[in-house]
Design a protein around this motif. Structure first.
Motif, mmCIF file in Angstrom:
data_model
loop_
_atom_site.group_PDB
_atom_site.id
_atom_site.type_symbol
_atom_site.label_atom_id
_atom_site.label_comp_id
_atom_site.label_asym_id
_atom_site.label_seq_id
_atom_site.Cartn_x
_atom_site.Cartn_y
_atom_site.Cartn_z
ATOM 1 N N MET A 34 0.950 -1.236 0.053
ATOM 2 C CA MET A 34 -0.111 -0.100 -0.013
ATOM 3 C C MET A 34 0.667 1.185 -0.151
ATOM 4 N N SER A 35 0.332 2.325 -0.653
ATOM 5 C CA SER A 35 1.179 3.484 -0.804
ATOM 6 C C SER A 35 0.323 4.900 -0.543
ATOM 7 N N TRP A 36 0.815 5.745 -0.154
ATOM 8 C CA TRP A 36 0.452 7.108 -0.036
ATOM 9 C C TRP A 36 1.004 7.875 -0.918
ATOM 10 N N TYR A 37 0.331 8.585 -1.857
ATOM 11 C CA TYR A 37 0.606 9.501 -2.768
ATOM 12 C C TYR A 37 0.266 11.033 -2.389
ATOM 13 N N ARG A 38 0.771 11.868 -2.971
ATOM 14 C CA ARG A 38 0.303 13.356 -2.963
ATOM 15 C C ARG A 38 0.251 13.934 -4.207
ATOM 16 N N GLN A 39 -0.525 15.122 -4.251
ATOM 17 C CA GLN A 39 -0.619 15.994 -5.658
ATOM 18 C C GLN A 39 -0.852 17.237 -4.976
ATOM 19 N N ALA A 40 0.084 18.213 -5.230
ATOM 20 C CA ALA A 40 -0.036 19.752 -4.819
ATOM 21 C C ALA A 40 -0.682 20.469 -6.103
ATOM 22 N N PRO A 41 -1.361 21.553 -5.896
ATOM 23 C CA PRO A 41 -1.865 22.336 -6.997
ATOM 24 C C PRO A 41 -0.710 22.563 -8.218
ATOM 25 N N GLY A 42 -1.125 22.083 -9.237
ATOM 26 C CA GLY A 42 -0.315 22.425 -10.372
ATOM 27 C C GLY A 42 0.975 21.451 -10.342
ATOM 28 N N LYS A 43 1.117 20.605 -9.748
ATOM 29 C CA LYS A 43 2.187 19.747 -9.683
ATOM 30 C C LYS A 43 2.112 18.175 -9.732
ATOM 31 N N GLU A 44 2.876 17.296 -10.287
ATOM 32 C CA GLU A 44 2.740 15.968 -10.637
ATOM 33 C C GLU A 44 2.476 15.375 -9.204
ATOM 34 N N ARG A 45 1.381 14.193 -9.208
ATOM 35 C CA ARG A 45 1.385 13.296 -8.224
ATOM 36 C C ARG A 45 2.617 12.595 -7.923
ATOM 37 N N GLU A 46 3.138 12.462 -6.685
ATOM 38 C CA GLU A 46 4.358 11.907 -6.195
ATOM 39 C C GLU A 46 4.085 11.107 -5.230
ATOM 40 N N LEU A 47 5.009 10.111 -4.954
ATOM 41 C CA LEU A 47 4.956 9.094 -3.945
ATOM 42 C C LEU A 47 5.469 9.655 -2.776
ATOM 43 N N VAL A 48 4.689 9.521 -1.686
ATOM 44 C CA VAL A 48 5.055 9.928 -0.343
ATOM 45 C C VAL A 48 5.667 8.742 0.505
ATOM 46 N N ALA A 49 5.017 7.667 0.666
ATOM 47 C CA ALA A 49 5.480 6.591 1.595
ATOM 48 C C ALA A 49 4.724 5.169 0.905
ATOM 49 N N VAL A 50 5.614 4.112 1.072
ATOM 50 C CA VAL A 50 5.172 2.732 0.693
ATOM 51 C C VAL A 50 5.359 1.847 2.006
ATOM 52 N N ILE A 51 4.472 0.913 1.973
ATOM 53 C CA ILE A 51 4.698 -0.298 2.835
ATOM 54 C C ILE A 51 4.275 -1.529 2.158
ATOM 55 N N THR A 52 5.171 -2.573 2.372
ATOM 56 C CA THR A 52 5.130 -3.703 1.607
ATOM 57 C C THR A 52 4.219 -4.586 2.539
ATOM 58 N N SER A 53 3.919 -5.772 2.184
ATOM 59 C CA SER A 53 2.989 -6.688 2.718
ATOM 60 C C SER A 53 3.552 -7.479 3.939
ATOM 61 N N THR A 54 4.470 -8.415 3.549
ATOM 62 C CA THR A 54 4.802 -9.399 4.561
ATOM 63 C C THR A 54 6.309 -9.747 4.017
ATOM 64 N N PRO A 55 7.291 -9.140 5.027
ATOM 65 C CA PRO A 55 7.139 -8.205 5.946
ATOM 66 C C PRO A 55 7.021 -6.803 5.606
ATOM 67 N N ALA A 56 6.478 -6.126 6.414
ATOM 68 C CA ALA A 56 5.905 -4.757 6.199
ATOM 69 C C ALA A 56 7.210 -3.942 6.122
ATOM 70 N N PHE A 57 7.839 -3.711 5.164
ATOM 71 C CA PHE A 57 8.980 -2.686 4.986
ATOM 72 C C PHE A 57 8.411 -1.638 4.577
ATOM 73 N N THR A 58 9.054 -0.533 4.949
ATOM 74 C CA THR A 58 8.506 0.988 4.490
ATOM 75 C C THR A 58 9.774 1.731 3.861
ATOM 76 N N ASN A 59 9.233 2.686 3.061
ATOM 77 C CA ASN A 59 10.061 3.552 2.145
ATOM 78 C C ASN A 59 9.365 4.715 2.041
ATOM 79 N N TYR A 60 10.251 5.869 2.165
ATOM 80 C CA TYR A 60 9.644 7.423 1.989
ATOM 81 C C TYR A 60 10.233 8.269 1.397
ATOM 82 N N ARG A 61 9.782 9.007 0.750
ATOM 83 C CA ARG A 61 10.561 10.006 -0.198
ATOM 84 C C ARG A 61 11.511 10.931 0.936
#
Length: 115
Positions: A34-61
Motif C-alpha cells: 500500500m502506498s500514499w501519494y500526494r498531489q499539490a496544485p499544479g504539480k505531478e502526483r508523487e509517491l510519499v510512502a510505501v509499505i509492503t505486505s509481509t514483512p512490512a517494509f517501509t520507504n519514504y521520499r
C-alpha cells in the motif's frame, strides 16, 4: 468491488500533525503493498510512502523522512500516514493506492498546512 476511502485530512498549522487513514475493501488487503501519494496544485502526483505486505517494509521520499510514518493494520484493512512537523509544502491532496490488480486509487483527502 475494490474501494479505497481516505480520511483525516484538514487544515493544520505549520509544525502540527495529522493522521490520515485509508480503509480498503474488495481485495485481500494483507497480500498487497500500500502506498500514499500526494498531489499539490499544479504539480505531478508523487509517491510519499510505501509499505509492503509481509514483512512490512517501509520507504519514504526524502522530504518526509523523519516526519511521516506509514503503517498498516491488516486486521482492519487500513493503512495510515502519521504526519508530524507539517510544512506548508506538504499541502496537497493525499491518495492511497494498492498494488492489487491494475492499481487502484482512493478519491483523496485534502491536507492544507497554513497559518
Amino acid at each position: 468491488q475494490v474501494q479505497l476511502v481516505e480520511s483525516g485530512g484538514g487544515l493544520v498549522q505549520p509544525g502540527g500533525s495529522l493522521r490520515l487513514s485509508c480503509a480498503a475493501s474488495g481485495f485481500t488487503f494483507s497480500r498487497y503493498a500500500m502506498s500514499w501519494y500526494r498531489q499539490a496544485p499544479g504539480k505531478e502526483r508523487e509517491l510519499v510512502a510505501v509499505i509492503t505486505s509481509t514483512p512490512a517494509f517501509t520507504n519514504y521520499r526524502d522530504s518526509v523522512k523523519g516526519r511521516f510514518t506509514i503503517s498498516r493494520d491488516n486486521a482492519k484493512n487500513t493503512v495510515s500516514l502519521q504526519m508530524n512537523s507539517l510544512k506548508p509544502e506538504d499541502t496537497a491532496v493525499y491518495y492511497c493506492k494498492t498494488s492489487y490488480g491494475p492499481g487502484y486509487w482512493g478519491q483523496g483527502t485534502r491536507v492544507t498546512v497554513s497559518s
